[in-house]
Write an enzyme that holds these catalytic residues in place. Structure first.
Site, PDB file in Angstrom:
ATOM      1  CB  SER A  10      -7.682  -6.775  -4.560  1.00 27.55           C
ATOM      2  OG  SER A  10      -6.630  -7.169  -5.427  1.00 27.55           O
ATOM      3  CG  HIS A  34      -5.466  -3.943  -2.114  1.00 33.80           C
ATOM      4  ND1 HIS A  34      -4.814  -3.580  -0.954  1.00 33.80           N
ATOM      5  CD2 HIS A  34      -4.895  -5.103  -2.500  1.00 33.80           C
ATOM      6  CE1 HIS A  34      -3.898  -4.481  -0.652  1.00 33.80           C
ATOM      7  NE2 HIS A  34      -3.911  -5.421  -1.581  1.00 33.80           N
ATOM      8  CG  ASP A  36      -2.867  -7.161  -4.628  1.00 31.69           C
ATOM      9  OD1 ASP A  36      -2.401  -6.985  -3.495  1.00 31.69           O
ATOM     10  OD2 ASP A  36      -4.059  -7.463  -4.835  1.00 31.69           O
ATOM     11  CG  MET A  38       1.946  -9.601  -6.851  1.00 29.92           C
ATOM     12  SD  MET A  38       1.132 -11.204  -6.874  1.00 29.92           S
ATOM     13  CE  MET A  38      -0.423 -10.811  -6.077  1.00 29.92           C
ATOM     14  CG  HIS A  67      -0.194  -5.603  -0.808  1.00 33.75           C
ATOM     15  ND1 HIS A  67      -0.954  -6.756  -0.746  1.00 33.75           N
ATOM     16  CD2 HIS A  67       0.937  -5.868  -0.101  1.00 33.75           C
ATOM     17  CE1 HIS A  67      -0.308  -7.672  -0.039  1.00 33.75           C
ATOM     18  NE2 HIS A  67       0.841  -7.157   0.359  1.00 33.75           N
ATOM     19  CG  MET A  69       2.791  -8.787  -2.130  1.00 33.20           C
ATOM     20  SD  MET A  69       1.295  -9.607  -2.665  1.00 33.20           S
ATOM     21  CE  MET A  69       0.466  -8.222  -3.436  1.00 33.20           C
ATOM     22  CG  MET A 138       0.004 -10.953   3.758  1.00 36.24           C
ATOM     23  SD  MET A 138      -0.888 -10.051   2.464  1.00 36.24           S
ATOM     24  CE  MET A 138      -1.596 -11.383   1.497  1.00 36.24           C
ATOM     25  N   GLY A 143       0.650 -13.639  -2.784  1.00 38.50           N
ATOM     26  CA  GLY A 143       1.056 -14.042  -4.131  1.00 38.50           C
ATOM     27  C   GLY A 143      -0.071 -14.265  -5.118  1.00 38.50           C
ATOM     28  CG  PHE A 144      -1.049 -16.931  -6.676  1.00 36.93           C
ATOM     29  CD1 PHE A 144      -0.964 -16.778  -8.060  1.00 36.93           C
ATOM     30  CD2 PHE A 144       0.048 -17.428  -5.991  1.00 36.93           C
ATOM     31  CE1 PHE A 144       0.195 -17.122  -8.746  1.00 36.93           C
ATOM     32  CE2 PHE A 144       1.217 -17.772  -6.666  1.00 36.93           C
ATOM     33  CZ  PHE A 144       1.287 -17.621  -8.050  1.00 36.93           C
ATOM     34  N   GLY A 145      -4.584 -14.253  -5.739  1.00 39.82           N
ATOM     35  CA  GLY A 145      -5.941 -14.059  -5.263  1.00 39.82           C
ATOM     36  C   GLY A 145      -6.673 -15.384  -5.209  1.00 39.82           C
ATOM     37  N   GLY A 146      -7.857 -15.352  -4.628  1.00 37.59           N
ATOM     38  CA  GLY A 146      -8.723 -16.531  -4.659  1.00 37.59           C
ATOM     39  C   GLY A 146      -8.364 -17.649  -3.695  1.00 37.59           C
ATOM     40  CG  ASP A 176      -4.578  -8.535   0.900  1.00 40.12           C
ATOM     41  OD1 ASP A 176      -5.450  -9.136   0.253  1.00 40.12           O
ATOM     42  OD2 ASP A 176      -3.589  -7.977   0.359  1.00 40.12           O
ATOM     43  N   GLY A 178      -8.852 -13.719   1.066  1.00 31.22           N
ATOM     44  CA  GLY A 178     -10.032 -14.522   1.395  1.00 31.22           C
ATOM     45  C   GLY A 178     -11.110 -13.774   2.153  1.00 31.22           C
TER      46      GLY A 178
HETATM   47  C1  DX5 Z   1      -2.718 -11.587  -2.808  1.00 32.08           C
HETATM   48  C2  DX5 Z   1      -3.138 -10.160  -2.748  1.00 32.08           C
HETATM   49  C3  DX5 Z   1      -4.540  -9.922  -2.420  1.00 32.08           C
HETATM   50  C4  DX5 Z   1      -5.546 -10.558  -3.345  1.00 32.08           C
HETATM   51  C5  DX5 Z   1      -6.763 -10.901  -2.519  1.00 32.08           C
HETATM   52  O1  DX5 Z   1      -1.392 -11.747  -2.482  1.00 32.08           O
HETATM   53  O2  DX5 Z   1      -2.367  -9.437  -1.808  1.00 32.08           O
HETATM   54  O3  DX5 Z   1      -4.805  -8.520  -2.327  1.00 32.08           O
HETATM   55  O4  DX5 Z   1      -5.940  -9.734  -4.408  1.00 32.08           O
HETATM   56  O5  DX5 Z   1      -7.636 -11.603  -3.295  1.00 32.08           O
HETATM   57  P1  DX5 Z   1      -8.882 -12.372  -2.655  1.00 32.08           P
HETATM   58  O6  DX5 Z   1      -9.719 -11.333  -2.002  1.00 32.08           O
HETATM   59  O7  DX5 Z   1      -9.505 -13.019  -3.837  1.00 32.08           O
HETATM   60  O8  DX5 Z   1      -8.328 -13.350  -1.653  1.00 32.08           O
HETATM   61 ZN    ZN Z   2      -2.980  -7.322  -1.547  1.00 35.06          ZN
END
Ligand code: DX5
Ligand code: ZN
Length: 225
Positions: A10, A34, A36, A38, A67, A69, A138, A143-146, A176, A178
């Site tokens: 991503s 990927h 994202d 948003m 993806h 969102m 999911m 909404g957020f990475g990490g 998708d 973690g």
């Molecule tokens: C979050 C995104 C994910 C995100 C995953 O809503 O859909 O694709 O980038 O990031 P990691 O792999 O850091 O959890």
């Molecule tokens: Zn995603």
């Protein structure tokens, strides 16, 4: 048929000021990139949209896994298919006629994906599998990475895999959120065969090496289909 894992880094976790180089860093190692999208409405966060995807497409030949969102995917999703995305995934929570949108996406030349967010049960959507190419489960709240991987979401992966096997359907089950070296094996064991990884790839010193490691871990746990 042997299934082989799809690894989809991503770019949310990459440096947005160097997007083309960040995608080049995974070429030859990743299966999909990927993206994202948003809209600060369906989710609180705001990222990138169609103009960026159109530009980035010209910079790489890696298939795009978009993806969405966003609210109102009926209005916006077809544009990503027309821009050449390989797979376009929209959220079940944002769409009142997923079958119609999936048909539109396929007619526009893309694979059609349905995403199921953390708080949404998957059972009502199992009937729709014949109309879909991808189901994205999911493993965090969108909404957020990490964020930390939620293993309890894997029950949904098992439910989709079971239904796909019973009905002999070809479908990609994507996870998708973690996904990293310490979580990808359990997701693969549950039946996932496409793995999004943001932090685990772009947070690594060598993104291509991180992808190879994830692929090896997943492949070892994926039995024959
Ligand atoms: C979050 C995104 C994910 C995100 C995953 O809503 O859909 O694709 O980038 O990031 P990691 O792999 O850091 O959890
Ligand atoms: Zn995603």
């Amino acid at each position: 048929m042997e299934r082989s894992p799809i690894i989809a880094p991503s770019i949310l976790a990459s440096d947005f000021s160097r997007l083309a180089q960040e995608v080049h860093a995974i070429e030859g190692a990743a299966d999909w990139v990927h993206v994202d999208v948003m809209d600060n409405h369906f989710v609180p966060n705001l990222t990138i949209g169609l103009p960026v995807v159109q530009s980035l497409r010209k910079a790489t030949s890696i298939p795009f896994d978009v993806h969405l969102m966003i609210t109102d995917p009926q209005r916006w999703a077809p544009g990503y298919a027309e821009a050449g995305a390989y797979n376009v995934t929209f959220h079940a929570e944002a769409c009142d006629d997923p079958v119609a949108l999936a048909r539109t996406l396929r007619a526009a030349g893309a694979k059609a994906g349905l995403a199921i967010d953390r708080d949404t049960p998957v059972e009502p959507y199992l009937e729709l599998l014949p109309y879909l190419d991808t189901v994205l489960i999911m493993t965090i709240k969108a909404g957020f990475g990490g964020q930390a991987f939620m293993p309890e979401m894997l029950d949904k992966v098992r439910d989709v895999r079971r239904r796909a096997e019973v009905n002999d359907l070809e479908i990609r089950i994507e996870v998708d959120g973690g996904i990293a070296a310490d979580t990808i094996e359990q997701a693969a064991e549950a039946g996932a065969d496409a793995f999004v990884a943001g932090t685990a790839v772009y947070g690594a010193a060598d993104p291509a090496e991180a992808i190879r490691k994830l692929r090896g871990l997943a492949a070892d746990r994926m039995g024959p289909a």
